[in-house]
Motif scaffolding. Structure first.
Motif, PDB file in Angstrom:
ATOM      1  N   MET A   1     -30.858 -38.393  -1.339  1.00 24.32           N
ATOM      2  CA  MET A   1     -29.958 -39.456  -0.978  1.00 24.32           C
ATOM      3  C   MET A   1     -29.949 -39.575   0.546  1.00 24.32           C
ATOM      4  O   MET A   1     -30.022 -38.577   1.250  1.00 24.32           O
ATOM      5  CB  MET A   1     -28.548 -39.161  -1.521  1.00 24.32           C
ATOM      6  CG  MET A   1     -27.534 -40.251  -1.219  1.00 24.32           C
ATOM      7  SD  MET A   1     -25.856 -39.917  -1.827  1.00 24.32           S
ATOM      8  CE  MET A   1     -26.087 -39.969  -3.573  1.00 24.32           C
ATOM      9  N   ASP A   2     -29.862 -40.779   1.027  1.00 26.65           N
ATOM     10  CA  ASP A   2     -29.827 -41.025   2.466  1.00 26.65           C
ATOM     11  C   ASP A   2     -28.553 -40.439   3.079  1.00 26.65           C
ATOM     12  O   ASP A   2     -27.473 -40.452   2.468  1.00 26.65           O
ATOM     13  CB  ASP A   2     -29.887 -42.527   2.733  1.00 26.65           C
ATOM     14  CG  ASP A   2     -29.829 -42.841   4.212  1.00 26.65           C
ATOM     15  OD1 ASP A   2     -30.715 -42.383   4.953  1.00 26.65           O
ATOM     16  OD2 ASP A   2     -28.875 -43.521   4.636  1.00 26.65           O
ATOM     17  N   ALA A   3     -28.689 -39.948   4.295  1.00 25.79           N
ATOM     18  CA  ALA A   3     -27.582 -39.283   4.992  1.00 25.79           C
ATOM     19  C   ALA A   3     -26.366 -40.185   5.148  1.00 25.79           C
ATOM     20  O   ALA A   3     -25.227 -39.741   4.978  1.00 25.79           O
ATOM     21  CB  ALA A   3     -28.054 -38.791   6.359  1.00 25.79           C
ATOM     22  N   VAL A   4     -26.578 -41.451   5.470  1.00 25.98           N
ATOM     23  CA  VAL A   4     -25.440 -42.357   5.675  1.00 25.98           C
ATOM     24  C   VAL A   4     -24.648 -42.518   4.378  1.00 25.98           C
ATOM     25  O   VAL A   4     -23.414 -42.517   4.402  1.00 25.98           O
ATOM     26  CB  VAL A   4     -25.896 -43.716   6.247  1.00 25.98           C
ATOM     27  CG1 VAL A   4     -24.750 -44.717   6.279  1.00 25.98           C
ATOM     28  CG2 VAL A   4     -26.471 -43.531   7.650  1.00 25.98           C
ATOM     29  N   ARG A   5     -25.322 -42.617   3.261  1.00 23.11           N
ATOM     30  CA  ARG A   5     -24.617 -42.717   1.969  1.00 23.11           C
ATOM     31  C   ARG A   5     -23.800 -41.460   1.705  1.00 23.11           C
ATOM     32  O   ARG A   5     -22.658 -41.534   1.226  1.00 23.11           O
ATOM     33  CB  ARG A   5     -25.604 -42.941   0.827  1.00 23.11           C
ATOM     34  CG  ARG A   5     -26.141 -44.353   0.801  1.00 23.11           C
ATOM     35  CD  ARG A   5     -27.065 -44.613  -0.368  1.00 23.11           C
ATOM     36  NE  ARG A   5     -26.385 -44.361  -1.630  1.00 23.11           N
ATOM     37  CZ  ARG A   5     -27.026 -44.054  -2.762  1.00 23.11           C
ATOM     38  NH1 ARG A   5     -28.339 -43.969  -2.784  1.00 23.11           N
ATOM     39  NH2 ARG A   5     -26.352 -43.844  -3.871  1.00 23.11           N
ATOM     40  N   LEU A   6     -24.368 -40.299   2.026  1.00 21.89           N
ATOM     41  CA  LEU A   6     -23.635 -39.041   1.847  1.00 21.89           C
ATOM     42  C   LEU A   6     -22.420 -38.965   2.777  1.00 21.89           C
ATOM     43  O   LEU A   6     -21.348 -38.514   2.370  1.00 21.89           O
ATOM     44  CB  LEU A   6     -24.558 -37.851   2.107  1.00 21.89           C
ATOM     45  CG  LEU A   6     -25.560 -37.531   1.023  1.00 21.89           C
ATOM     46  CD1 LEU A   6     -26.565 -36.506   1.509  1.00 21.89           C
ATOM     47  CD2 LEU A   6     -24.845 -37.026  -0.217  1.00 21.89           C
ATOM     48  N   ILE A   7     -22.602 -39.405   4.002  1.00 25.47           N
ATOM     49  CA  ILE A   7     -21.484 -39.401   4.958  1.00 25.47           C
ATOM     50  C   ILE A   7     -20.373 -40.309   4.462  1.00 25.47           C
ATOM     51  O   ILE A   7     -19.193 -39.933   4.487  1.00 25.47           O
ATOM     52  CB  ILE A   7     -21.960 -39.823   6.363  1.00 25.47           C
ATOM     53  CG1 ILE A   7     -22.865 -38.738   6.956  1.00 25.47           C
ATOM     54  CG2 ILE A   7     -20.776 -40.109   7.282  1.00 25.47           C
ATOM     55  CD1 ILE A   7     -23.626 -39.173   8.195  1.00 25.47           C
ATOM     56  N   ARG A   8     -20.727 -41.475   3.992  1.00 25.60           N
ATOM     57  CA  ARG A   8     -19.706 -42.426   3.510  1.00 25.60           C
ATOM     58  C   ARG A   8     -19.000 -41.906   2.261  1.00 25.60           C
ATOM     59  O   ARG A   8     -17.785 -42.065   2.123  1.00 25.60           O
ATOM     60  CB  ARG A   8     -20.334 -43.791   3.285  1.00 25.60           C
ATOM     61  CG  ARG A   8     -20.701 -44.436   4.610  1.00 25.60           C
ATOM     62  CD  ARG A   8     -21.324 -45.785   4.477  1.00 25.60           C
ATOM     63  NE  ARG A   8     -21.618 -46.311   5.803  1.00 25.60           N
ATOM     64  CZ  ARG A   8     -22.465 -47.285   6.034  1.00 25.60           C
ATOM     65  NH1 ARG A   8     -23.100 -47.876   5.025  1.00 25.60           N
ATOM     66  NH2 ARG A   8     -22.699 -47.704   7.262  1.00 25.60           N
ATOM     67  N   ALA A   9     -19.730 -41.274   1.373  1.00 28.22           N
ATOM     68  CA  ALA A   9     -19.100 -40.680   0.189  1.00 28.22           C
ATOM     69  C   ALA A   9     -18.151 -39.555   0.597  1.00 28.22           C
ATOM     70  O   ALA A   9     -17.042 -39.424   0.051  1.00 28.22           O
ATOM     71  CB  ALA A   9     -20.165 -40.151  -0.770  1.00 28.22           C
TER      72      ALA A   9
ATOM     73  N   GLU B   1     -24.750 -29.408   9.054  1.00 25.01           N
ATOM     74  CA  GLU B   1     -25.850 -28.450   9.126  1.00 25.01           C
ATOM     75  C   GLU B   1     -27.141 -29.054   8.565  1.00 25.01           C
ATOM     76  O   GLU B   1     -28.211 -28.955   9.173  1.00 25.01           O
ATOM     77  CB  GLU B   1     -25.476 -27.187   8.354  1.00 25.01           C
ATOM     78  CG  GLU B   1     -26.540 -26.122   8.348  1.00 25.01           C
ATOM     79  CD  GLU B   1     -26.127 -24.881   7.569  1.00 25.01           C
ATOM     80  OE1 GLU B   1     -26.779 -23.846   7.764  1.00 25.01           O
ATOM     81  OE2 GLU B   1     -25.168 -24.932   6.758  1.00 25.01           O
ATOM     82  N   ALA B   2     -27.042 -29.711   7.428  1.00 24.59           N
ATOM     83  CA  ALA B   2     -28.224 -30.287   6.776  1.00 24.59           C
ATOM     84  C   ALA B   2     -28.828 -31.420   7.601  1.00 24.59           C
ATOM     85  O   ALA B   2     -30.055 -31.515   7.729  1.00 24.59           O
ATOM     86  CB  ALA B   2     -27.856 -30.783   5.377  1.00 24.59           C
ATOM     87  N   ILE B   3     -28.005 -32.271   8.165  1.00 18.71           N
ATOM     88  CA  ILE B   3     -28.513 -33.392   8.961  1.00 18.71           C
ATOM     89  C   ILE B   3     -29.173 -32.871  10.239  1.00 18.71           C
ATOM     90  O   ILE B   3     -30.253 -33.327  10.625  1.00 18.71           O
ATOM     91  CB  ILE B   3     -27.402 -34.414   9.261  1.00 18.71           C
ATOM     92  CG1 ILE B   3     -27.013 -35.136   7.962  1.00 18.71           C
ATOM     93  CG2 ILE B   3     -27.839 -35.415  10.335  1.00 18.71           C
ATOM     94  CD1 ILE B   3     -25.774 -36.007   8.071  1.00 18.71           C
TER      95      ILE B   3
ATOM     96  N   LEU C   1     -27.871 -32.861  -1.598  1.00 19.47           N
ATOM     97  CA  LEU C   1     -28.431 -34.128  -2.067  1.00 19.47           C
ATOM     98  C   LEU C   1     -29.192 -34.873  -0.977  1.00 19.47           C
ATOM     99  O   LEU C   1     -29.826 -35.894  -1.248  1.00 19.47           O
ATOM    100  CB  LEU C   1     -27.304 -35.027  -2.593  1.00 19.47           C
ATOM    101  CG  LEU C   1     -26.473 -34.464  -3.750  1.00 19.47           C
ATOM    102  CD1 LEU C   1     -25.311 -35.393  -4.071  1.00 19.47           C
ATOM    103  CD2 LEU C   1     -27.341 -34.221  -4.966  1.00 19.47           C
ATOM    104  N   LEU C   2     -29.154 -34.381   0.257  1.00 18.57           N
ATOM    105  CA  LEU C   2     -29.809 -35.050   1.381  1.00 18.57           C
ATOM    106  C   LEU C   2     -31.321 -35.084   1.179  1.00 18.57           C
ATOM    107  O   LEU C   2     -31.948 -34.043   0.988  1.00 18.57           O
ATOM    108  CB  LEU C   2     -29.482 -34.345   2.696  1.00 18.57           C
ATOM    109  CG  LEU C   2     -30.133 -34.948   3.949  1.00 18.57           C
ATOM    110  CD1 LEU C   2     -29.528 -36.315   4.250  1.00 18.57           C
ATOM    111  CD2 LEU C   2     -29.961 -34.019   5.133  1.00 18.57           C
ATOM    112  N   THR C   3     -31.874 -36.290   1.221  1.00 17.15           N
ATOM    113  CA  THR C   3     -33.324 -36.441   1.116  1.00 17.15           C
ATOM    114  C   THR C   3     -33.917 -37.181   2.303  1.00 17.15           C
ATOM    115  O   THR C   3     -35.126 -37.091   2.529  1.00 17.15           O
ATOM    116  CB  THR C   3     -33.716 -37.216  -0.162  1.00 17.15           C
ATOM    117  OG1 THR C   3     -33.079 -38.505  -0.131  1.00 17.15           O
ATOM    118  CG2 THR C   3     -33.315 -36.445  -1.418  1.00 17.15           C
TER     119      THR C   3
END
Length: 151
Positions: free
Chosen positions: A1-9, A35-37, A81-83
């Motif tokens: 999943m894209d980082a921005v989507r994860l941040i927004r969630a 850490e992941a980003i 989930l970061l891809t």
């Protein structure tokens, strides 16, 4: 999943409120995502982004240790989930804002903490969020400098 989507969630989850323990679980999720980003940018970005990227990674990892594993079920680790980090500068701006929101939420909880232990746990998490935010800012400046150079 894209980082921005994860941040927004993650932002939505943070804004949903909850108890001090639930907020600490969200702090842990946010720091794991930080850490992941940082790691992703360090490993997949330009060579000059490695040092500031790993610095963000280190701060997020250390903050995860400071907040400890969540005391309540926090769901699956979102950072796992970061891809992809499609647009690093925008992602880092979003992450910096999320860390600011986390700091404000933690200060609010610290002001109403019912025990000294809860108070100090929140203060330590605020310090960790501030350090992560500062390091994200350094990485963001490096990414923006690289973009200005056109490379």
């Amino acid at each position: 999943m894209d980082a921005v989507r994860l941040i927004r969630a993650t932002r939505e989850s943070l804004r949903s409120g909850g108890t001090e323990r639930e907020l600490m679980a969200e702090a842990w999720q946010i720091q794991a995502l930080t850490e992941a980003i940082g790691s992703y940018v360090a490993l997949h970005g330009a060579p000059e982004l490695r040092t500031p990227g790993f610095s963000v990674c280190e701060a997020g990892g250390r903050a995860c240790g400071a907040t400890g594993p969540p005391g309540v079920a926090s769901g699956p680790l979102r950072a796992a989930l970061l891809t992809d980090v499609r647009e690093p500068a925008g992602t880092l701006r979003e992450l910096r804002e999320l860390l600011s929101e986390l700091g404000m939420a933690l200060v609010s909880v610290a002001c109403t903490a019912e025990s000294e232990t809860e108070y100090w746990q929140c203060i330590e998490a605020v310090d960790a969020a501030d350090e992560s935010k500062d390091r994200v800012g350094v990485l963001l400046r490096a990414v923006e400098a690289r973009q200005r150079e056109g490379t």
